[in-house]
Design an enzyme around this catalytic site. Sequence first.
Site, PDB file in Angstrom:
ATOM      1  N   ILE A   1      41.506 -21.813 -31.305  1.00 30.09           N
ATOM      2  CA  ILE A   1      41.864 -20.944 -30.603  1.00 30.09           C
ATOM      3  C   ILE A   1      40.664 -19.899 -30.156  1.00 30.09           C
ATOM      4  CG2 ILE A   1      43.451 -19.021 -30.265  1.00 30.09           C
ATOM      5  CD1 ILE A   1      44.901 -21.742 -30.599  1.00 30.09           C
ATOM      6  N   LYS A   2      40.512 -19.686 -28.922  1.00 30.29           N
ATOM      7  CA  LYS A   2      39.340 -19.058 -28.430  1.00 30.29           C
ATOM      8  C   LYS A   2      39.824 -17.587 -28.107  1.00 30.29           C
ATOM      9  CE  LYS A   2      36.906 -20.774 -25.078  1.00 30.29           C
ATOM     10  NZ  LYS A   2      36.480 -21.407 -23.685  1.00 30.29           N
ATOM     11  N   ILE A   3      39.252 -16.693 -28.637  1.00 26.71           N
ATOM     12  CA  ILE A   3      39.325 -15.025 -28.691  1.00 26.71           C
ATOM     13  C   ILE A   3      38.392 -14.296 -28.305  1.00 26.71           C
ATOM     14  CG2 ILE A   3      40.449 -13.246 -30.183  1.00 26.71           C
ATOM     15  CD1 ILE A   3      42.298 -15.646 -30.384  1.00 26.71           C
TER      16      ILE A   3
END
Length: 225
Positions: free
Chosen positions: A86-88
Amino acid sequence: MKILLDTANLEDIKRLNDLYPVRGVTTNPTILTRENAESWLDLLKSIDEILSSEQLLFVQVTASNCEEMIKEAEFLVENIRENLYIKIPVIPEGLKTIKKLNGMGINTAATAVFSTQQAVIAANAGAGFIAPYVNRLDNIEADGVGVVRDIAEMFKIHNIKSKIIAASFKNVNQIKECCLAGADTATVSAELYEEAAAHPLTYQAVEQFDADWKSLYGDKFMYQY
């Protein structure tokens, strides 16, 4: 050095994954919207179907507060794959989210990183990957490769385990320089991937081999001996 594709175009992913040792795919909201897919989720599922379970897949959240980011992350992991990254973005709420997702056992990648300090803080929050934007730094007369080099050196000095996934490239030389600067991974467009794999002298050499062989043995292949 692992090289990933930074695209959501299914044709490009299928073609390059068949030809080259693609290590995975990265996406973001902008990349997804470029495909004009009726269902962004179906698009991501189709990408996942092309990849093996060992190849990496990155999907970025669209929310800007921690609570909603976590809900999106849980939905994505449940509906695409368990080992999804998950890119944050490294905004304050994003760093809070990385901390919480790390505690939940969900893989994260800190994105939109533009400084060594941001990289270290995101790594301390638990991000498995740190994504500095190389060409965007160059565009403001900063040193994108230099930032990657500083992050790599900082991680080495302090034994930080997070991996660097360099992003935002304009040319093949930037990719090479990031490799030399210590990036663990680079994510590049389909166009740049093919440019990196090609060289005119290679094709020239192959043409010479072919001409020399045919001059004596004709069009027969070796298995036709």
